[in-house]
Design a protein around this motif. Structure first.
Motif, PDB file in Angstrom:
ATOM      1  N   ALA A 105      -2.949 144.527  83.323  1.00  0.00           N
ATOM      2  CA  ALA A 105      -1.737 144.455  83.705  1.00  0.00           C
ATOM      3  C   ALA A 105      -1.240 143.051  83.865  1.00  0.00           C
ATOM      4  O   ALA A 105      -0.092 142.650  83.517  1.00  0.00           O
TER       5      ALA A 105
ATOM      6  N   ARG B 173       2.349 143.170  86.026  1.00  0.00           N
ATOM      7  CA  ARG B 173       3.165 143.475  84.822  1.00  0.00           C
ATOM      8  C   ARG B 173       4.328 142.669  84.753  1.00  0.00           C
ATOM      9  O   ARG B 173       4.769 141.950  83.863  1.00  0.00           O
TER      10      ARG B 173
ATOM     11  N   LEU C 231       2.244 151.111  83.278  1.00  0.00           N
ATOM     12  CA  LEU C 231       2.325 150.016  83.747  1.00  0.00           C
ATOM     13  C   LEU C 231       3.866 149.206  83.422  1.00  0.00           C
ATOM     14  O   LEU C 231       4.478 148.664  84.330  1.00  0.00           O
TER      15      LEU C 231
ATOM     16  N   ALA D 144      -0.550 146.370  90.150  1.00  0.00           N
ATOM     17  CA  ALA D 144      -0.573 146.295  88.555  1.00  0.00           C
ATOM     18  C   ALA D 144       0.740 146.164  88.248  1.00  0.00           C
ATOM     19  O   ALA D 144       1.181 145.338  87.534  1.00  0.00           O
ATOM     20  N   ALA D 145       1.720 147.053  88.737  1.00  0.00           N
ATOM     21  CA  ALA D 145       3.174 146.584  88.385  1.00  0.00           C
ATOM     22  C   ALA D 145       3.919 145.449  88.604  1.00  0.00           C
ATOM     23  O   ALA D 145       4.536 144.896  87.873  1.00  0.00           O
TER      24      ALA D 145
ATOM     25  N   THR E 220      -1.377 150.593  91.800  1.00  0.00           N
ATOM     26  CA  THR E 220      -0.474 150.664  91.109  1.00  0.00           C
ATOM     27  C   THR E 220       0.656 149.725  91.315  1.00  0.00           C
ATOM     28  O   THR E 220       1.219 149.018  90.431  1.00  0.00           O
TER      29      THR E 220
ATOM     30  N   ASP F 284      -0.868 151.691  79.288  1.00  0.00           N
ATOM     31  CA  ASP F 284       0.130 150.417  78.943  1.00  0.00           C
ATOM     32  C   ASP F 284       1.536 151.081  79.499  1.00  0.00           C
ATOM     33  O   ASP F 284       2.327 150.194  80.102  1.00  0.00           O
TER      34      ASP F 284
END
Length: 454
Positions: free
Chosen positions: A57, A30, A208, A26-27, A23, A205
């Motif tokens: 992401a 993004r 993210l 990916a964050a 997580t 989405d």
């Protein structure tokens, strides 16, 4: 002029599995993508699911990096290519920072990439500092960038952790406890992007984006210093599959496919012909070989069993003696039946003897190589099922760090099946031979087609 490529890079690891590193990675990907930066993400070790989230992401494909499965040369070449085109390289680790041989720390040290470590701080405060200090000092040669405290309950929680850290261990980010942002998962890992989402929950989405917003203003978003990546020459693969048409199953049931595998097949001259065992009623025309990768056949067993036109097409191709490679879920599909997680038994293609059954608690995973007559190919196992009443194995996988026999490998004529997922670039010549009609065969007394049990 030097061909060295320089690019900011950060290795995101954790104290253990389940800390939230996917997580967070990916964050962060993004976040930087929203800033207009080109982000290239890699995933340490064997994984088909996390890379799909990371690709969504970052907006770019995600490759595996593993010093054992893929090899040092492959890893160096991939990082160098990324450094030439990216504004930021992110690498997500596997398990805990020092777990495994080679470990995430080994990879970070090999390429001198700074490491940020995630710790789920639920149920502790100052102890986070003690754990972080151990992670930072355990290998002095590793560049430790700082800590990320995850699942915090309050601002006071963050302050207790930060006040306990020594001056040379930074708290890069403090992530609040936001259960609704957790990535959905099931028995083999994260749910794949593109699958039906819960209408009462945030979309993937949206999760993210929300996680990226939580990073705003935190030190983790600062670009790390640039890392030097040297060019790496790799051998040109043989054009051993020139003119060959290889059918490759790809749909919601069969999606565990490394891009490095398909690139290699194409580099060796093969034309890849994609098809769906779920939706198509026939195979692509004029095939020379068939590859059935892993995936989630257990989630689509009823539809796979009902599509007997496709099952018959595969039985016909096998009867003609064409090479077939079936990996994990692909092998389950070729057997007589598959019992799903609800205990319902479904007919499968009946090309091989055997019955697959899903298991809810015990699974098998880990690095293994396949000692085939064509050559040894490295890969891994990751499944929550078992098969019984199968052919006699021709060999067993060789575990990377344990003497016990690994996964059974089955062969009848030109059909090779196993729970192993193979990483093709580990031995291109062996893969070419495996998918060629004139490759080595292993005789077997099992020559009839196997129908499902009534």
């Amino acid at each position: 002029m030097s061909d060295t490529a320089y690019c900011p890079a950060l290795f995101l690891s954790a104290m253990a599995s389940g800390q939230g590193k996917t997580t967070l990675t990916a964050a962060l990907a993004r976040y930087h993508s929203h800033q207009g930066r080109r982000v290239v993400v890699f995933k340490t070790g064997p994984d088909y699911l996390d890379p799909q989230i990371l690709a969504l992401a970052s907006g770019a494909s995600v490759e595996p990096l593993d010093l054992w499965m893929a090899g040092d040369t492959f890893c160096r070449e991939q990082l160098y290519r990324a450094a030439r085109e990216a504004d930021l390289i992110l690498i997500e680790g596997a398990m805990g920072l020092y777990d495994g041989t080679p470990s995430s720390a080994d990879l970070a040290v090999a390429f001198d990439i700074p490491v940020a470590c995630v710790i789920n701080a639920r149920g502790m405060a100052q102890t986070v500092a003690a754990i972080g200090l151990g992670l930072a000092r355990y290998r002095p040669e590793m560049r430790f960038h700082g800590l990320v405290a995850n699942a915090l309950g309050s601002e006071r929680h963050r302050q207790l952790i930060e006040d306990s850290l020594p001056d040379d261990v930074r708290l890069l980010a403090a992530m609040p406890r936001e259960e609704h942002l957790a990535l959905p998962s099931r028995h083999l890992g994260l749910v794949q992007p593109g699958e039906a989402e819960d209408p009462d929950s945030l979309s993937l989405d949206a999760r993210l984006d929300a996680a990226a917003d939580l990073l705003e203003g935190q030190a983790l978003t600062e670009l790390p210093t640039a890392v030097a990546f040297e060019p790496q020459e790799i051998d040109t693969p043989p054009r051993a599959l020139a003119g060959k048409r290889i059918g490759v199953a790809r749909d919601a049931a069969f999606s565990f496919i490394y891009a490095a595998n398909t690139r290699l097949l194409e580099a060796m001259g093969a034309e890849l012909c994609w098809f769906s065992p779920l939706a198509d009623t026939s195979l692509p025309e004029a095939l020379d070989a068939l590859w059935l990768p892993g995936g989630y056949p257990e989630l689509h067993a009823a539809a796979l069993g009902a599509n007997q036109s496709m099952c018959e097409a595969i039985r016909h191709l096998d009867a003609r003696g064409l090479p077939i490679l079936a990996e994990c879920g692909g092998m389950l599909y070729l057997q007589q039946t598959l019992t799903d997680q609800d205990g319902i038994c479904h007919p499968m293609a009946g090309v091989l003897p055997g019955h697959g059954e899903m298991r809810t608690k015990r699974g098998c995973q880990g690095m293994q190589s396949a000692p085939l007559a064509e050559g040894e190919i490295r890969g891994h196992a990751h499944h929550h099922s078992r098969s019984h009443d199968t052919l006699e194995p021709i060999a067993y996988g060789r575990r990377a760090s344990h003497p016990a026999p690994g996964e059974a490998i089955f062969r009848r004529g030109r059909l090779t099946a196993s729970y192993l997922h193979l990483f093709f670039p580990s031995n291109p010549a062996a893969v070419a031979a495996l998918l060629s009609r004139d490759a080595i065969t292993t005789p077997s007394v099992h020559v009839e087609r196997y129908q499902h049990a009534e």
